[in-house]
Design a protein around this motif. Structure first.
Motif, PDB file in Angstrom:
ATOM      1  N   GLU A 168       0.750  -1.305   0.015  1.00  0.00           N
ATOM      2  CA  GLU A 168       0.025  -0.033   0.025  1.00  0.00           C
ATOM      3  C   GLU A 168       0.827   1.346  -0.083  1.00  0.00           C
ATOM      4  N   ARG A 169       2.108   1.078   0.245  1.00  0.00           N
ATOM      5  CA  ARG A 169       2.938   2.403   0.692  1.00  0.00           C
ATOM      6  C   ARG A 169       2.963   3.307  -0.777  1.00  0.00           C
ATOM      7  N   ASP A 170       3.202   2.849  -1.882  1.00  0.00           N
ATOM      8  CA  ASP A 170       3.231   3.890  -2.952  1.00  0.00           C
ATOM      9  C   ASP A 170       1.880   4.675  -3.054  1.00  0.00           C
ATOM     10  N   ARG A 171       0.927   3.934  -3.057  1.00  0.00           N
ATOM     11  CA  ARG A 171      -0.434   4.594  -3.191  1.00  0.00           C
ATOM     12  C   ARG A 171      -0.648   5.447  -2.000  1.00  0.00           C
ATOM     13  N   VAL A 172      -0.509   5.096  -0.808  1.00  0.00           N
ATOM     14  CA  VAL A 172      -0.737   5.935   0.385  1.00  0.00           C
ATOM     15  C   VAL A 172       0.176   7.034   0.409  1.00  0.00           C
ATOM     16  N   SER A 173       1.463   7.109   0.116  1.00  0.00           N
ATOM     17  CA  SER A 173       2.452   8.221   0.103  1.00  0.00           C
ATOM     18  C   SER A 173       2.028   9.194  -1.251  1.00  0.00           C
ATOM     19  N   SER A 174       1.645   8.647  -2.155  1.00  0.00           N
ATOM     20  CA  SER A 174       1.386   9.427  -3.512  1.00  0.00           C
ATOM     21  C   SER A 174      -0.072  10.313  -3.103  1.00  0.00           C
ATOM     22  N   PHE A 312      -1.081  22.328  -9.270  1.00  0.00           N
ATOM     23  CA  PHE A 312      -2.234  21.630  -9.672  1.00  0.00           C
ATOM     24  C   PHE A 312      -1.883  20.352 -10.466  1.00  0.00           C
ATOM     25  N   VAL A 313      -0.814  20.725 -11.514  1.00  0.00           N
ATOM     26  CA  VAL A 313      -0.556  19.386 -12.096  1.00  0.00           C
ATOM     27  C   VAL A 313       0.053  18.430 -11.471  1.00  0.00           C
ATOM     28  N   ALA A 314       0.921  18.965 -10.283  1.00  0.00           N
ATOM     29  CA  ALA A 314       1.617  17.873  -9.339  1.00  0.00           C
ATOM     30  C   ALA A 314       0.496  17.083  -8.513  1.00  0.00           C
ATOM     31  N   PHE A 315      -0.343  17.770  -8.353  1.00  0.00           N
ATOM     32  CA  PHE A 315      -1.553  16.872  -7.958  1.00  0.00           C
ATOM     33  C   PHE A 315      -1.905  15.750  -8.634  1.00  0.00           C
ATOM     34  N   GLY A 316      -2.027  15.919  -9.661  1.00  0.00           N
ATOM     35  CA  GLY A 316      -2.428  14.564 -10.911  1.00  0.00           C
ATOM     36  C   GLY A 316      -1.071  13.776 -11.184  1.00  0.00           C
ATOM     37  N   GLY A 317       0.032  14.380 -11.048  1.00  0.00           N
ATOM     38  CA  GLY A 317       1.360  13.545 -11.246  1.00  0.00           C
ATOM     39  C   GLY A 317       1.571  12.578 -10.161  1.00  0.00           C
ATOM     40  N   ALA A 318       1.337  13.210  -8.782  1.00  0.00           N
ATOM     41  CA  ALA A 318       1.597  12.343  -7.710  1.00  0.00           C
ATOM     42  C   ALA A 318       0.590  10.915  -7.690  1.00  0.00           C
ATOM     43  N   LEU A 319      -0.621  11.223  -8.269  1.00  0.00           N
ATOM     44  CA  LEU A 319      -1.592   9.940  -8.270  1.00  0.00           C
ATOM     45  C   LEU A 319      -1.198   9.137  -9.601  1.00  0.00           C
ATOM     46  N   LEU A 320      -0.800   9.685 -10.596  1.00  0.00           N
ATOM     47  CA  LEU A 320      -0.259   9.062 -11.737  1.00  0.00           C
ATOM     48  C   LEU A 320       0.794   8.199 -11.348  1.00  0.00           C
ATOM     49  N   PHE A 321       1.895   8.706 -10.686  1.00  0.00           N
ATOM     50  CA  PHE A 321       3.183   7.914 -10.244  1.00  0.00           C
ATOM     51  C   PHE A 321       3.015   7.034  -9.229  1.00  0.00           C
ATOM     52  N   GLY A 322       1.844   7.174  -8.371  1.00  0.00           N
ATOM     53  CA  GLY A 322       1.539   6.083  -7.368  1.00  0.00           C
ATOM     54  C   GLY A 322       0.958   4.986  -8.108  1.00  0.00           C
ATOM     55  N   ARG A 323       0.162   5.228  -9.130  1.00  0.00           N
ATOM     56  CA  ARG A 323      -0.671   4.100  -9.682  1.00  0.00           C
ATOM     57  C   ARG A 323       0.447   3.552 -10.736  1.00  0.00           C
ATOM     58  N   ALA A 324       1.465   4.084 -11.435  1.00  0.00           N
ATOM     59  CA  ALA A 324       2.321   3.433 -12.123  1.00  0.00           C
ATOM     60  C   ALA A 324       3.095   2.442 -11.284  1.00  0.00           C
ATOM     61  N   ALA A 325       3.682   3.047 -10.041  1.00  0.00           N
ATOM     62  CA  ALA A 325       4.457   2.401  -9.241  1.00  0.00           C
ATOM     63  C   ALA A 325       3.616   0.920  -8.802  1.00  0.00           C
ATOM     64  N   ARG A 327       2.204  -0.804 -10.525  1.00  0.00           N
ATOM     65  CA  ARG A 327       1.993  -1.713 -11.929  1.00  0.00           C
ATOM     66  C   ARG A 327       3.423  -2.179 -12.244  1.00  0.00           C
ATOM     67  N   TYR A 328       4.492  -1.235 -11.851  1.00  0.00           N
ATOM     68  CA  TYR A 328       5.926  -1.380 -12.651  1.00  0.00           C
ATOM     69  C   TYR A 328       6.815  -1.480 -11.435  1.00  0.00           C
ATOM     70  N   GLY A 329       6.529  -1.000 -10.371  1.00  0.00           N
ATOM     71  CA  GLY A 329       7.615  -1.034  -9.088  1.00  0.00           C
ATOM     72  C   GLY A 329       8.184   0.426  -8.981  1.00  0.00           C
ATOM     73  N   ALA A 330       8.044   1.014  -7.479  1.00  0.00           N
ATOM     74  CA  ALA A 330       8.406   2.132  -7.306  1.00  0.00           C
ATOM     75  C   ALA A 330       9.891   2.758  -7.979  1.00  0.00           C
ATOM     76  N   LYS A 331      10.939   1.712  -7.622  1.00  0.00           N
ATOM     77  CA  LYS A 331      12.314   2.156  -8.279  1.00  0.00           C
ATOM     78  C   LYS A 331      12.262   2.512  -9.911  1.00  0.00           C
ATOM     79  N   ARG A 332      11.601   1.778 -10.674  1.00  0.00           N
ATOM     80  CA  ARG A 332      11.327   1.956 -11.877  1.00  0.00           C
ATOM     81  C   ARG A 332      10.836   2.994 -12.488  1.00  0.00           C
ATOM     82  N   VAL A 333       9.890   3.306 -11.587  1.00  0.00           N
ATOM     83  CA  VAL A 333       9.218   4.652 -11.965  1.00  0.00           C
ATOM     84  C   VAL A 333       9.833   5.900 -11.592  1.00  0.00           C
ATOM     85  N   ILE A 334      10.758   5.882 -10.290  1.00  0.00           N
ATOM     86  CA  ILE A 334      11.484   6.949 -10.181  1.00  0.00           C
ATOM     87  C   ILE A 334      12.581   7.065 -10.847  1.00  0.00           C
ATOM     88  N   LEU A 335      13.146   6.206 -11.511  1.00  0.00           N
ATOM     89  CA  LEU A 335      14.270   6.084 -12.541  1.00  0.00           C
ATOM     90  C   LEU A 335      13.718   6.989 -13.962  1.00  0.00           C
TER      91      LEU A 335
END
Length: 460
Positions: A168-174, A312-325, A327-335
């Motif tokens: 749950e961590r990536d979703r909650v943090s995002s 306001f874009v960062a609001f959506g960006g954080a949610l998008l990155f959380g969802r991507a993590a 699916r693909y894992g946090a490390k890959r998405v951070i890279l």
């Protein structure tokens, strides 16, 4: 985290109608999101937009021969905000590790969070009384608020592993970061309306700024009540047995943790990577307005509009990155986020002057990756640290951020000095992203999770 129990203390694998752990975690998570919402008002309205120019005006009113005396030193009014931020940053970096050890030894972490948040808000409220030539009260308020904010963030981040399972961590943090950008952006809009239309409200420009800064303090204090009421006590675990006062015990705990750091090489490797790529991020954010005004020739109104766009874009960006993590894992998405940051500073080298659309597109790109990379860095790091020492490790995380945050600005300043252009100065920051990304590729996520005794998420 122990492999035999969940973050709320219930046995792993427990099933049935009596397992209320997920519901309890969801309630705490929903409450926890609101602290990002609460403190972001101070960060955006005060620290990012209004404080520095206002304090400079107040200090200029008190200056003699364009200088004021700060503890016996002759200081130019225009340098005062930077010196105050630097001082509070250094003090924070020193205080945070023992604070983290203290937080790990108390069950009432929400009380500690509230104490630092409300103290910080009280300091911020003092900014209302910074008027005329009384810059001293503004200096005290800024130092106190910044130190308390840093302390509260250590406690807040350390609560994340206590209220969420590894999956749950990536979703909650995002979601927390997204809430922060939305709340900070909404209050900033309201305060900019007040500031720009101060005549219509019967206010002077200075009074509009003072009311705006007071509103940020009230927002910070008021919305902190939500996590304070919804979070639960979490009993400390795996603490080092020490005698004496709680302060003495905390320093003993910190000493033991420092000795034990070598057992978590992946956490240390990530901290080193974070040092570089986060310094690049912070320097881009800090220098963006100067670059937009001095290099590209934009008016203040355009810069303010771009700040709001980023929020306001960062609001959506954080949610998008959380969802991507997920699916693909946090490390890959951070890279991927780091690669986008490298592209941003490269584009900045060629951005045309006084062309608003390209500048706004770059602002949107910054917003897209800003919240996402920071949110996932927080949740990813939480997987690499041992249970019971969350606050200590997050104190190192924030101390690393604050104690080394001058590297990027130093490089930026030196490149500008030698080239007399902000374009190569911004582009030079690509080195921080490249080095941080390369070090991050050396982090063995699976090993780090095993070393810390945590459970690997479904997607690593």
């Amino acid at each position: 985290m122990s492999s035999g129990a969940t973050s709320d203390g219930t046995p792993r694998g427990a099933t049935g109608i009596a397992d209320l752990g997920p519901l309890a975690r969801q309630r705490e998570q929903r409450g926890w999101y609101w602290y990002d919402w609460a403190n972001s008002a101070y960060v955006t309205t005060v620290a990012t937009v209004m404080f520095a120019p206002y304090l400079i005006e107040v200090a200029e009113a008190a200056a003699v021969d364009d200088r004021i005396s700060v503890v016996g030193l002759s200081v130019a009014p225009g340098s005062l905000p930077a010196y105050l931020v630097t001082f509070s940053t250094i003090v924070s970096a020193v205080l945070l590790p023992p604070l983290g050890a203290l937080a790990d030894r108390v069950a009432n972490k929400k009380g500690l969070l509230g104490a630092f948040a409300w103290s910080g808000a009280a300091f911020a409220a003092l900014l209302f009384f910074c008027a005329g030539d009384n810059w001293q009260i503004g200096a005290i308020a800024a130092i106190g608020a910044n130190i308390c904010l840093a302390a509260s963030m250590v406690v807040n981040d350390s609560i994340l592993p206590l209220i969420s399972e590894e999956d749950e961590r990536d979703r909650v943090s995002s979601r927390g970061w997204a809430f922060g950008y939305l709340g900070g952006g909404l209050l900033l809009v309201a305060n900019l309306v007040l500031f720009l239309g101060h005549d219509a409200f019967g206010l002077t420009e200075a009074m509009a700024v003072r009311i705006s800064m007071l509103s940020a303090a009230a927002w910070w204090a008021g919305f902190t009540l939500i996590p304070f009421l919804r979070l639960r006590h979490h009993e400390p675990v795996h603490v080092v047995a020490e005698s004496g006062s709680i302060v003495k015990q905390s320093f003993g705990q910190l000493h033991a943790t420092l000795r034990d750091l070598r057992n978590y090489p992946m956490a240390l490797t990530f901290l080193l990577a974070y040092l570089f790529f986060n310094d690049g991020i912070q320097t881009v954010i800090a220098s963006a307005s100067v670059y937009g005004e001095k290099e590209l020739g934009f008016e203040t109104s355009v810069l303010i509009g771009t700040i709001l766009l980023v929020q306001f874009v960062a609001f959506g960006g954080a949610l998008l990155f959380g969802r991507a993590a997920g699916r693909y894992g946090a490390k890959r998405v951070i890279l991927v986020g780091i690669l986008i940051w490298m592209l941003i500073v490269t584009v900045a080298l060629f951005l045309p002057e006084k062309q608003m659309v390209p500048f706004l597109l770059m602002g949107a790109a910054i917003g897209l990756v800003l919240g996402g990379t920071q949110a996932l860095a927080r949740s990813y790091f939480s997987l690499l640290i041992p249970r019971g020492k969350e606050a200590e490790y997050f104190s190192f995380y924030h101390a690393m951020d604050r104690g080394t945050s001058w590297f990027g600005t130093l490089v930026f300043g030196l490149v500008y000095q030698f080239t007399d252009s902000y374009r190569p100065a911004v582009f030079a920051l690509i080195a921080f992203f490249a080095v941080g990304g390369l070090i991050l590729t050396r982090v063995d996520t699976a090993r780090g999770i095993r070393d810390a005794g945590n459970v690997a998420p479904a997607v690593v």
